[in-house]
Design a protein around this motif. Structure first.
Motif, PDB file in Angstrom:
ATOM      1  N   PHE A 185      51.350  18.136 -83.482  1.00 34.11           N
ATOM      2  CA  PHE A 185      52.135  17.699 -82.326  1.00 34.11           C
ATOM      3  C   PHE A 185      53.114  16.605 -82.725  1.00 34.11           C
ATOM      4  CE2 PHE A 185      52.468  14.182 -79.294  1.00 34.11           C
ATOM      5  CZ  PHE A 185      53.400  14.747 -78.431  1.00 34.11           C
TER       6      PHE A 185
ATOM      7  N   VAL B  83      56.158  18.058 -84.524  1.00 32.59           N
ATOM      8  CA  VAL B  83      57.082  18.731 -83.605  1.00 32.59           C
ATOM      9  C   VAL B  83      57.827  17.695 -82.762  1.00 32.59           C
ATOM     10  CG1 VAL B  83      57.204  20.270 -81.582  1.00 32.59           C
ATOM     11  CG2 VAL B  83      55.768  20.886 -83.547  1.00 32.59           C
TER      12      VAL B  83
ATOM     13  N   PHE C  88      52.876  21.728 -77.261  1.00 34.33           N
ATOM     14  CA  PHE C  88      52.132  21.193 -78.404  1.00 34.33           C
ATOM     15  C   PHE C  88      51.323  19.959 -78.017  1.00 34.33           C
ATOM     16  CE2 PHE C  88      54.796  24.143 -80.663  1.00 34.33           C
ATOM     17  CZ  PHE C  88      53.974  24.576 -81.690  1.00 34.33           C
TER      18      PHE C  88
ATOM     19  N   TYR D 201      48.824  30.344 -80.522  1.00 29.02           N
ATOM     20  CA  TYR D 201      47.729  29.555 -79.946  1.00 29.02           C
ATOM     21  C   TYR D 201      47.330  30.056 -78.560  1.00 29.02           C
ATOM     22  CZ  TYR D 201      48.259  26.138 -83.662  1.00 29.02           C
ATOM     23  OH  TYR D 201      48.306  25.520 -84.878  1.00 29.02           O
TER      24      TYR D 201
ATOM     25  N   GLN E 149      58.516  27.650 -83.675  1.00 34.82           N
ATOM     26  CA  GLN E 149      57.678  26.843 -82.793  1.00 34.82           C
ATOM     27  C   GLN E 149      57.182  27.681 -81.608  1.00 34.82           C
ATOM     28  OE1 GLN E 149      59.906  23.287 -81.837  1.00 34.82           O
ATOM     29  NE2 GLN E 149      59.408  22.329 -83.787  1.00 34.82           N
TER      30      GLN E 149
ATOM     31  N   ALA F 107      53.323  28.646 -80.814  1.00 35.04           N
ATOM     32  CA  ALA F 107      52.709  28.431 -79.497  1.00 35.04           C
ATOM     33  C   ALA F 107      52.107  29.725 -78.974  1.00 35.04           C
ATOM     34  CB  ALA F 107      53.749  27.878 -78.521  1.00 35.04           C
TER      35      ALA F 107
END
Length: 179
Positions: free
Chosen positions: A93, A96, A79, A139, A132, A136
């Motif tokens: 970010f 997290v 992140f 992305y 999470q 990721a």
């Protein structure tokens, strides 16, 4: 050292490899596929280390500590990289990272006050880690934006709720400490 712990350490070693490849992808586009592969392999090792520990009956205190630490390091680094290249807003970010910082600091405080390093994963924490990782992947891989947006929203909610759950759980442990 057990096989599971070796796999977990491999995941930690893969973090800087992923970061270098991911951060260099704009300069060298061919590295993007390598970054994706390394990240996917690192996520796979998260499943493999737990499976190895259970199947071989080799669950250890070191593994109990290292496995969630490896997850936190991988996800925080990922992140951070996404925010650095502008893939995500910085506040995602920070969200997290803040949860993980709260958990680590809370664990340290509990350890100092109780002399117990008992690390117990929480169901909400496992869900949060899964979301999470899914975010990721959204992305990193060509996932439709609408899906990624909803996964990220769920991840942010789970991150917040999980942080509150860990704070509540940690507070209860501290109430048991003699004054």
């Amino acid at each position: 050292m057990t096989l599971a712990n070796r796999i977990t350490i491999l995941r930690i070693v893969l973090i800087p490899v992923f970061m270098i490849l991911y951060l260099q992808k704009t300069k060298y586009p061919a590295l993007n596929e390598w970054a994706l592969s390394v990240f996917a392999f690192a996520v796979l090792t998260d499943m493999l280390d737990g499976l190895a520990a259970r199947m071989r009956k080799e669950q250890t205190p070191l593994g109990t500590f290292l496995d969630p630490l490896a997850d936190k390091l991988l996800l925080t680094a990922s992140f951070a990289a996404f925010a650095y290249v502008g893939e995500i807003p910085v506040w995602i970010f920070v969200t997290v990272f803040s949860r993980d910082l709260i958990i680590v600091l809370g664990w340290a405080i509990i350890y100092i006050l109780t002399h117990s390093a008992d690390v117990q994963p929480r169901s909400l924490g496992k869900l949060c880690t899964f979301l999470q990782m899914a975010s990721a992947i959204g992305y990193l891989f060509p996932v439709p934006l609408e899906i990624t947006v909803w996964v990220v929203r769920l991840m942010l909610l789970a991150t917040f709720v999980s942080a509150v759950d860990y704070i509540t759980s940690g507070s209860k442990k501290l109430e048991l400490v003699p004054h």
